[in-house]
Design a protein around this motif. Structure first.
Motif, short mmCIF file in Angstrom:
data_model
loop_
_atom_site.label_atom_id
_atom_site.label_comp_id
_atom_site.label_asym_id
_atom_site.label_seq_id
_atom_site.Cartn_x
_atom_site.Cartn_y
_atom_site.Cartn_z
N LYS A 32 -44.40 -21.88 -39.86
CA LYS A 32 -43.89 -23.25 -39.87
C LYS A 32 -42.46 -23.30 -40.42
O LYS A 32 -41.60 -24.02 -39.90
CB LYS A 32 -44.79 -24.14 -40.73
CG LYS A 32 -45.76 -24.98 -39.94
CD LYS A 32 -46.53 -25.90 -40.84
CE LYS A 32 -46.03 -27.29 -40.82
NZ LYS A 32 -46.44 -28.14 -39.77
N ASP A 68 -39.97 -21.87 -37.89
CA ASP A 68 -39.74 -22.84 -36.82
C ASP A 68 -38.86 -23.99 -37.27
O ASP A 68 -37.91 -24.37 -36.59
CB ASP A 68 -41.07 -23.39 -36.28
CG ASP A 68 -41.81 -22.38 -35.43
OD1 ASP A 68 -41.19 -21.40 -34.96
OD2 ASP A 68 -43.03 -22.58 -35.23
N SER A 69 -39.18 -24.56 -38.44
CA SER A 69 -38.48 -25.78 -38.86
C SER A 69 -37.12 -25.51 -39.51
O SER A 69 -36.18 -26.29 -39.32
CB SER A 69 -39.35 -26.60 -39.82
OG SER A 69 -39.64 -25.87 -40.98
#
Length: 128
Positions: free
Chosen positions: A85, A88-89
């Motif tokens: 996560k 990705d972010s």
């Protein structure tokens, strides 16, 4: 269908770290460990662990007067999910950018032993 992943909060992760390290613990055990690094009330720790039980993050043995807690989520799976996560972010899906930021920032000191482990990992990846 795979079970839905439950993202632990920062405070829940602190408790999970203690449980992952110890295997099982009472609320008092967890509270005493947390109190070494932060100002946390016993009732706050108790409530957090009850919430974590309701969410399925921890299991609770209620067979004795003092409840014993253990992690219900896998450490490595949780780390991988949170790392994926974050990549990705924050890094646009680029693990290279994550590594460059982590090793190149200068704020985090990397020991010679850690560098050797990283080099071994890189060598193994090249062989595949």
């Amino acid at each position: 269908m795979a079970p839905k992943y439950i993202k632990p909060t920062e405070s829940e992760l602190e408790i999970l770290q203690i449980l992952w390290q110890n295997g099982t613990a009472t609320v008092r055990d967890v509270h005493e460990e947390l109190a070494k690094t932060k100002d946390a009330g016993y009732t706050t720790t108790l409530k957090l662990m009850q919430i974590m039980h309701d969410k399925g993050l921890v299991k609770r043995d209620e067979s004795m007067r003092t409840h014993i807690y253990q992690p219900a989520v896998n450490k490595e799976r949780t780390q991988k999910h949170l790392l994926d996560k974050m990549i990705d972010s924050l890094f646009g899906g680029s693990s290279t950018q994550l590594v460059l930021q982590a090793l190149g920032s200068g704020e985090q000191k990397v020991s010679a032993e850690e560098l050797a482990q990283i080099q071994t990992l890189l060598d193994n990846l090249k062989k595949q």
